[in-house]
Design a protein around this motif. Sequence first.
Motif, PDB file in Angstrom:
ATOM      1  N   THR A   1      44.353  39.215  19.497  1.00  0.00           N
ATOM      2  CA  THR A   1      43.703  38.815  20.209  1.00  0.00           C
ATOM      3  C   THR A   1      43.419  40.529  21.131  1.00  0.00           C
ATOM      4  O   THR A   1      41.732  39.834  21.435  1.00  0.00           O
ATOM      5  CB  THR A   1      44.820  39.553  21.575  1.00  0.00           C
ATOM      6  OG1 THR A   1      46.354  38.565  20.593  1.00  0.00           O
ATOM      7  CG2 THR A   1      44.564  38.882  22.775  1.00  0.00           C
TER       8      THR A   1
ATOM      9  N   ASP B   1      44.044  31.556  20.293  1.00  0.00           N
ATOM     10  CA  ASP B   1      44.658  32.406  20.699  1.00  0.00           C
ATOM     11  C   ASP B   1      46.176  31.877  20.236  1.00  0.00           C
ATOM     12  O   ASP B   1      46.538  31.847  21.111  1.00  0.00           O
ATOM     13  CB  ASP B   1      43.940  33.240  21.521  1.00  0.00           C
ATOM     14  CG  ASP B   1      45.298  34.207  20.836  1.00  0.00           C
ATOM     15  OD1 ASP B   1      46.256  34.627  19.974  1.00  0.00           O
ATOM     16  OD2 ASP B   1      45.130  35.622  21.187  1.00  0.00           O
ATOM     17  N   GLU B   2      45.987  32.143  19.154  1.00  0.00           N
ATOM     18  CA  GLU B   2      48.211  31.024  18.995  1.00  0.00           C
ATOM     19  C   GLU B   2      48.125  29.986  19.903  1.00  0.00           C
ATOM     20  O   GLU B   2      48.947  29.441  20.811  1.00  0.00           O
ATOM     21  CB  GLU B   2      48.818  32.745  19.115  1.00  0.00           C
ATOM     22  CG  GLU B   2      48.431  33.687  19.415  1.00  0.00           C
ATOM     23  CD  GLU B   2      49.911  34.136  17.972  1.00  0.00           C
ATOM     24  OE1 GLU B   2      51.022  33.642  17.587  1.00  0.00           O
ATOM     25  OE2 GLU B   2      49.490  35.302  17.838  1.00  0.00           O
TER      26      GLU B   2
HETATM   27 MG   LIG Z   1      47.848  38.174  20.843  1.00  0.00          MG
END
Ligand SMILES: [Mg+2]
Lengths: 294, 283, 307
Positions: free
Chosen positions: B58, B176-177
């Motif tokens: 992240t 991000d995910e």
């Molecule tokens: Mg993360």
Amino acid sequence: MTAVLAPRRPASGRPATRARGAGAVLAFGVPLALIGAVCLAAPLLPLPDPAAQSLSAALRPPAWLSGGDAAHLLGTDHLGRDVLARILYGGRLTFLIAVAGMLAGAVPGTLLGLVSGFYRGTVDAVVSRFVEAQLALPFILLAIAVIAGRGRSLSALVLVLALFGWAQYARVIRAETLSLRERPFVLGLRCAGVPAPRILLAHMLPNVAGTVLVLVTLQIGTVILAESALSFLGLGVVSPQISWGAMLADGRDQLTHAWWVAAFPGLAITTVVLLVNLLGDAMRSWLDPKKRRY
Amino acid sequence: MTRERRILDVDDLTVVHQAGGRWGNRRGDTVAAVDGVSLTVDAGEIIGVVGESGSGKTSLAMAVAGLGRISGGTVTVSGVQVSGRLSRAERTRVQVILQDPHGSLDPRQTVRRGLRELRRIHPERTGWTTDEELLAKVGLNADLLDRLPHQVSGGQAQRVAIARALLLRPALLLADEPTSALDVSVQAQILRLLLGLRRSEDLAILFISHDLAVVRAVCDRVHVMLRGRVVEHGPTAEVFERPAHEYTRRLLAAIPGRRPLDPADPAGRPVQVTTASVPGGEP
Amino acid sequence: MLRFLAGKVTRGVVTLLIAVSAAFFLARGTGDPVREMLGDLAGPEQVAQLSAQLGLDRPLPVQYAAFVGDLATGDLGTSIRYGTPNLDLILGWLPASLQLAAAAMVLAVLVGIPLGVWAALREGRFADRFASTVALTGQSIPLFWLGLMLILLFAVTLGWLPAGQSTGFSSLILPAVTLSTLPMAQIARLTRSSMSEVLGEAFLDATRARGVARWRVVLVHALRNAALPVITIIGLQTGTLLSGAITVEFVFAWPGLGTLATQAVQMRDFSLIQAIVIFGAVVFVLVNLIVDLLYGILDPRIRDGVA
Ligand SMILES: [Mg+2]
Ligand SMILES: Nc1ncnc2c1ncn2[C@@H]1O[C@H](COP(=O)(O)OP(=O)(O)OP(=O)(O)O)[C@@H](O)[C@H]1O
């Protein structure tokens, strides 16, 4: 156990809880609104003039006691003025001061809380220090210092009440903004080039509005108490203006022989503040059943 | 690849976080969340970054998006270096899609109002489509426009987030995910959507995940991160079939239903790793 | 621990400096205290004379520098009406205030904690609603009015207790009860919420499953865990107590700082008022510093900046 088993997304909580919350909000909000309306409508009601003095009718007890007079339902004070009329007329100024003092604290406090939580860093450090400093100054002493310098006036009173109230908003809204700004949607907005002031006012503010509403409600009660204390000490409302606190100051001198002069205005304050506090609590659990008390 | 197709160039990026560091209480501890990472993404490519929790994925993403700290190295998007001094148009060349689909939308704003806001801020970039067309592109019906985030499902919310990102015609989509919070069937739909968009819009996508199965399904190349460093990278198939780094092997072993010594493995290459060293163990 | 202490002390000093500066500028920057003191009938030369005597004719920054300089050496100025150092006056009137505040706080803790525990044990039932109504009412009553009504009932009507003045223990009862209302209400509410949280935690169930008596569980485990927030409230209440004490002391003619303050207002003793404000702020910051330190000792996570 409830804390452990509670649903994780309280905003979409069980409908029954929310309905009960809404009911409670009405149950306390409606009487409060009624009291406010009656005070506002006081000039239209068949009441004696609240300022009319009559020494022959001085210190009449309430109508249901021996010696009472049906024309003066809650009795008269040492100058023969009607207690009920003075409570209703005094309520107008009391509410006015409460709302003005509340707004004067809520607006800068909320904005400072938003800015300090959003930008963090130096702004936040400075604002936080001021919040702590405000909490360190005993309110009535601060009021005394300001009023000793400026003299008694309604504007001084509102200034003092604003100085008293802003820190609470700043503190709570800052904490809320701090957690809000880490939410993904804020990152998304920043990434989409939405200017920071717009994020703050168009996105953060609506999302803390519920909290502000609850604080505002609770604060009205606190401000009414603060105003009454100041007027009681002779630092607030000046005669011939009437507020409930100023009436209590008169009542104190008559306490030993005319209890009603002090009892009824105090009862009015307690009733209104209690209703306001109950309303604030009800609103909080209505808006967010799991939110903790600040 | 020609130079114009190079969308993202991360060169020796370092991101250092201050641990603690509250005013008046500074402790001076630092965490190098990203430690000398280099990678590139070209148009039409989906590049994966995998790694366990806390490996710095992240932090890397935020630096690339211009939302986070860049302590060292450079991030270049379409030839422009990311720094604090970017024009709004330059900054919005990268758009993000984040893990929490509901949290990615302002809870007080309808889908339509949110899109209108973006259109007002970027009139020159958003005229290419209507709200209805845009939603159709991400497989949503136009009747969603007047709903609030809590009135749509997680998968729908994530599609709305993708639509919002697409509206600004980004050169790079940073995910991000994006599917971690969704259940498996919805996950597959979103992945299919991203794969389709890569083709139809010629998008470059940087795809971050700790889920190797997902990465394997969509990514052309993959970078494996461990404690802020890229320990292994290469074409997805290669990395998955012949992991060179011990850490990658352990990650692969943790994928449910796939064992290091899988006889069905086309490569059929034995890997010297005992189940005892596998985090999470055998299923 | 030492760094934690140093940090807290620095913050306390900064807070204090802001607070006293605010008091200084609010009082002088916004009004004309000399006019307020002398009234409208005073001539210009009288005003000028008093201004010079108080040093109020100097430019504001110069006044401020002198003010901070005096403060740093512990000099709170001289009373205009009494002619004695303000600090001596304050220290002379302080004991009665401390006595009252201590009595009120003890009462608040003795009533508030059991009330909160009782409510938490009967969560959602009548006792809980009763206790929270009592607590909420306690937060809604103007203290001085409650004081007046208690005087009316116990001193005027029943004649059981003296209505005021410090004349032995019995005269302490009414003012202490009055002043304890607000902290009592808040302590009860806070104890209730932290207790019901703690009671829900798994380790208490485990302890209970091992056959430890219920009352022991409540007393030993739960109360210890509920102690932290209650200590905070006690720290925060110091300010309220100081403020509340002013009206309550006024109602009961209690010879404490509050009465000194109201007298100073009536006599327009500007210097004394300012000294009392500053003294109040110092007390508040000191008490909260102690509370913070207690916190650090009771819960190491806070000291190490984890929580
Ligand atoms: Mg993360
Ligand atoms: N704002 C911050 N301040 C201090 N440390 C941080 C901050 N953000 C991240 N870190 C630290 O940097 C390291 C990398 O965090 P990062 O969030 O980038 O990891 P991640 O790979 O995204 O993990 P996850 O899979 O859990 O999302 C972690 O050790 C984390 O504790």
